[in-house]
Design a protein around this motif. Structure first.
Motif, PDB file in Angstrom:
ATOM      1  N   GLY A   1       0.789  -1.219   0.000  1.00  0.00           N
ATOM      2  CA  GLY A   1       0.000   0.000   0.000  1.00  0.00           C
ATOM      3  C   GLY A   1       0.823   1.271   0.000  1.00  0.00           C
ATOM      4  O   GLY A   1       0.275   2.365  -0.053  1.00  0.00           O
ATOM      5  N   VAL A   2       2.148   1.150   0.069  1.00  0.00           N
ATOM      6  CA  VAL A   2       3.022   2.319  -0.057  1.00  0.00           C
ATOM      7  C   VAL A   2       3.041   2.737  -1.520  1.00  0.00           C
ATOM      8  O   VAL A   2       3.083   1.889  -2.427  1.00  0.00           O
ATOM      9  N   GLN A   3       3.027   4.049  -1.759  1.00  0.00           N
ATOM     10  CA  GLN A   3       3.002   4.567  -3.118  1.00  0.00           C
ATOM     11  C   GLN A   3       4.233   5.423  -3.398  1.00  0.00           C
ATOM     12  O   GLN A   3       4.861   5.959  -2.472  1.00  0.00           O
ATOM     13  N   VAL A   4       4.575   5.521  -4.667  1.00  0.00           N
ATOM     14  CA  VAL A   4       5.696   6.366  -5.072  1.00  0.00           C
ATOM     15  C   VAL A   4       5.470   7.786  -4.546  1.00  0.00           C
ATOM     16  O   VAL A   4       4.376   8.346  -4.681  1.00  0.00           O
ATOM     17  N   GLY A   5       6.478   8.348  -3.943  1.00  0.00           N
ATOM     18  CA  GLY A   5       6.381   9.690  -3.365  1.00  0.00           C
ATOM     19  C   GLY A   5       6.084   9.696  -1.882  1.00  0.00           C
ATOM     20  O   GLY A   5       6.202  10.740  -1.228  1.00  0.00           O
TER      21      GLY A   5
ATOM     22  N   ALA B   1       9.896   6.407  -0.807  1.00  0.00           N
ATOM     23  CA  ALA B   1       9.561   5.480  -1.890  1.00  0.00           C
ATOM     24  C   ALA B   1       9.707   6.210  -3.227  1.00  0.00           C
ATOM     25  O   ALA B   1       8.873   7.051  -3.573  1.00  0.00           O
ATOM     26  N   LYS B   2      10.747   5.871  -3.979  1.00  0.00           N
ATOM     27  CA  LYS B   2      11.031   6.608  -5.214  1.00  0.00           C
ATOM     28  C   LYS B   2      10.519   5.920  -6.476  1.00  0.00           C
ATOM     29  O   LYS B   2      10.154   6.583  -7.443  1.00  0.00           O
TER      30      LYS B   2
ATOM     31  N   VAL C   1       6.026  -1.134  -3.237  1.00  0.00           N
ATOM     32  CA  VAL C   1       5.721   0.245  -3.612  1.00  0.00           C
ATOM     33  C   VAL C   1       4.935   0.230  -4.913  1.00  0.00           C
ATOM     34  O   VAL C   1       5.409  -0.280  -5.947  1.00  0.00           O
ATOM     35  N   ALA C   2       3.732   0.764  -4.860  1.00  0.00           N
ATOM     36  CA  ALA C   2       2.865   0.846  -6.035  1.00  0.00           C
ATOM     37  C   ALA C   2       2.975   2.238  -6.658  1.00  0.00           C
ATOM     38  O   ALA C   2       3.410   3.190  -6.000  1.00  0.00           O
TER      39      ALA C   2
END
Length: 671
Positions: free
Chosen positions: A566-570, A615-616, A642-643
């Motif tokens: 559930g972590v996203q880019v940025g 998260a890049k 990371v999505a």
């Protein structure tokens, strides 16, 4: 003393300047000289068998590393590096959320500094094993290290200070730690031409209250003439209530100091009556100046550092407080000043002098009563040299710097140019022994040598140059400490061992005063960190905008959670890792690929530490334990998925069912 290895100068009558070639010409010709004696005996004297303990802790400054080295004596084994004024990737000090504030200053977050002089806390003039203080030279600060945990617990910035080399020096009951400016500057700071040096440049001597844990503060500062202040020592016994600082550049030159600050036959030891200064401050004679400086403390409950900004300081001008400062003329360009165990003798180390001057405190007091002054310098009485002189030690070698004392009335002087330690008696002021060092000794240390009751037994040389002592390691070689036996009439070299950074000075204390008081782990029940997880059931994951908080536990041999989605880019992900172990010497590490800002974590038992991870890129990234903890250490790992930004992947983590239910309830409540 500076770690620069450039040319030194030597002056006798007429200030003769010698090239650096003299340094090597005067170095001992034979590496086997110097009273080494029976090598088998030396080896047995320094051997500490497996399972046995050293007799002394030996604390060295890290010099340009900004840290403190901890060694055992007599073995010379490196036991620990304590991070103080520089970030430390070994354990994340100065990088992670909890410790970063320890490096806050009015200049911002300073990730490096230069540390010089460790100073142990004292009670009744003896080391008590509670704390170790040390200075930051470049961005002036003091630090307190708790010797229960061997961790830095407090840092204090010093305002109105141009370089904090001459510091810290602890009074006999730890009332104060005291420091003086190395570089005179305009105080308060302003843009001033160098042609105004004598009128506008000043120094300060800072008195920092140190007797209460976590409450260091600048009690007051004394404004001094614009000389360079080098090193100091508080008095003891009859001289308790005084502190003595060397000064050089009484010529007040601003350029080519190796020539222009070496002209006067005598410079000064500043004798400061801090008891009288306290009274003047209490009487309102100090002025309150506006300024800005930081006080940083480590909260014992949350294990998190916090910063307090101070905005005023009391400054006392000696002209407004008669009798608070006197100058003792001292030959020539004095570097060190030391007070013997009785508190009667004040010994200068004139690095360009041909003698070692020994002032008498009782004669100094009589000179004040008799007004035996030769002149005033900036309103400060200059006492006649002969009126305070107990003796001059003849033939001390080339470039005497520092003095330490044993319990038998002997002094030991480091001599830089001729690379030797000279032993002499305070009774008759005659040299009784000398041994070579390898090479170019700066400071030296006798265990307890600055106290009322030195332990004696050893003197340790801290040398600047070690060519041909160790296996070569390119252009830069490690520096060297050398251990000498001083139990007999002649000094004997027992051991040399490499040191981290540049140990300008070091202090040793009996291990028995510290060893039994060690903190072995932090109690989980006392952990008040806002993101602590005291059990695996308390772990969880939550989102606040683009920030994701993960409450994580570590125990042999797994993390909870170990799979995160559930972590996203940025997103900025904060891994709050609590070490659940309640056993001694079981830290856990934590690192995640791409942790560019926080390095790694090293989490002590019962402690919580936070790693910040951005998260890049989309993908699945591993994290793992970096500190070997069990046979299944390699299995102690996990993943964060990371999505892409805006993805519908739900925030989740492989936590306990109870923790998952709490996350679900929190998510439901935000809909």
């Amino acid at each position: 003393m500076s770690h620069s290895r450039r040319s030194r100068i030597l002056a006798s009558a007429g200030a003769v300047i010698l090239s650096v070639s003299l340094l090597y010409a005067c170095a001992p010709k034979s590496k086997q000289a110097g009273g080494i004696g029976n090598l088998g005996d030396a080896a047995s004297r320094t051997y500490v068998a497996p399972g046995s303990y050293d007799e002394f802790y030996f604390f060295t400054s890290g010099g340009f590393s900004g840290q403190v080295g901890v060694y055992g004596l007599p073995s010379g084994r490196l036991l620990k590096v304590i991070p103080v004024f520089s970030q430390n990737p070994e354990n994340g000090y100065g990088y992670n959320t909890e410790t970063k504030a320890m490096l806050n200053t009015s200049w911002g977050h300073i990730p490096w500094d230069d540390s010089h002089h460790p100073s142990l806390s004292m009670t009744n003039g003896e080391h008590d094993g509670r704390w170790l203080f040390i200075n930051a030279n470049n961005t002036p600060r003091f630090a307190r290290i708790d010797l229960k945990s061997f961790e830095t617990t407090e840092t204090l910035e010093l305002p109105n200070t141009g370089g904090n080399h001459g510091a810290p020096f602890t009074t006999e009951n730890t009332e104060y730690v005291i420091g003086a400016t190395r570089f005179s500057v305009p105080i308060p700071q302003k843009s001033v031409g160098f042609d105004k040096f004598a009128e506008e440049f000043k120094g300060t001597i800072s008195f920092v209250k140190a007797d209460e844990f976590g409450k260091m503060d600048v009690a007051f500062q004394i404004l001094m003439p614009g000389f360079d202040y080098d090193l100091g020592r508080p008095g003891k016994g009859p001289s308790h209530g005084w502190v003595f600082f060397t000064s050089y550049n009484t010529e007040q030159a601003s350029t080519k100091l190796e020539v222009n600050a070496s002209k006067n036959d005598k410079d000064y030891i500043a004798a400061v009556n801090w008891k009288a200064a306290e009274q003047c401050v209490a009487q309102g004679k100090a002025k309150e100046w506006s300024t800005k400086y930081y006080h940083n403390t480590m909260d014992e409950a949350t294990h998190t550092a916090k910063s307090e900004v101070k905005t005023t300081v009391k400054v006392l001008d000696p002209k407004d407080c008669a009798g608070v400062v006197y100058f003792l003329p001292t030959p020539k360009s004095p570097h060190g000043v030391d007070v013997d165990p009785t508190g009667e003798y004040i010994v200068g180390g004139g690095k360009l002098a041909t003698v070692i001057p020994v002032h008498s405190f009782s004669k100094f007091q009589k000179a004040i009563a008799d007004k035996a002054f030769e002149k005033e310098a900036y309103g400060i009485p200059v006492v006649k040299y002969e009126s305070t002189m107990y003796c001059e030690v003849a033939n001390p070698g080339l470039g005497p710097l520092h003095n330490e004392f044993d319990a038998n009335g002997n002094a030991y002087t480091s001599v830089f140019i001729s690379s030797e330690i000279v032993k002499w008696s305070l009774k008759d002021c005659k040299v009784s022994d000398r041994v070579p060092t390898y090479y170019s000794i700066g400071h030296l240390s006798v265990p307890g040598g600055d106290t009322k009751k030195p332990y004696g037994k050893y003197v340790i040389a801290m040398n600047k140059i070690t060519k041909d002592r160790y296996l070569p390691t390119g252009p830069e070689l490690t520096q060297s400490a050398q251990l000498y036996d001083i139990t007999g009439p002649k000094m004997k070299l027992l051991l040399d061992f490499p040191t981290i950074g540049e140990p300008h000075y070091a202090q040793a204390i009996e291990a028995s005063k510290i060893k039994g008081n060690q903190l072995k782990f932090f109690k989980l029940a006392d952990n008040k960190h806002p993101y602590v997880a005291r059990t695996e059931q308390e772990t969880g994951i939550s989102r606040s905008g683009k920030t994701v908080h993960i409450k994580m536990t570590a125990i042999r041999s797994h993390f909870v959670p170990d799979n995160i989605e559930g972590v996203q880019v940025g997103d900025t992900v904060l891994f709050h890792v609590t070490n659940l172990e309640q056993d001694w010497d079981v830290p856990h590490g934590f690192a995640a690929i791409g942790s560019y800002s926080d390095a790694e974590l090293l989490v002590m038992p019962g402690q919580t530490r936070t790693l910040t991870w951005v998260a890049k890129y989309p993908g699945v990234y591993p994290f793992y334990c970096t500190d070997f903890c069990s046979a299944l250490h390699q299995e102690m790992q996990g993943y964060v998925r990371v999505a892409p930004s805006g993805s519908m992947v739900a925030l989740s983590a492989s936590t306990s069912k109870k923790a998952q239910a709490a996350v679900a309830a929190a998510s439901e409540g935000t809909k």
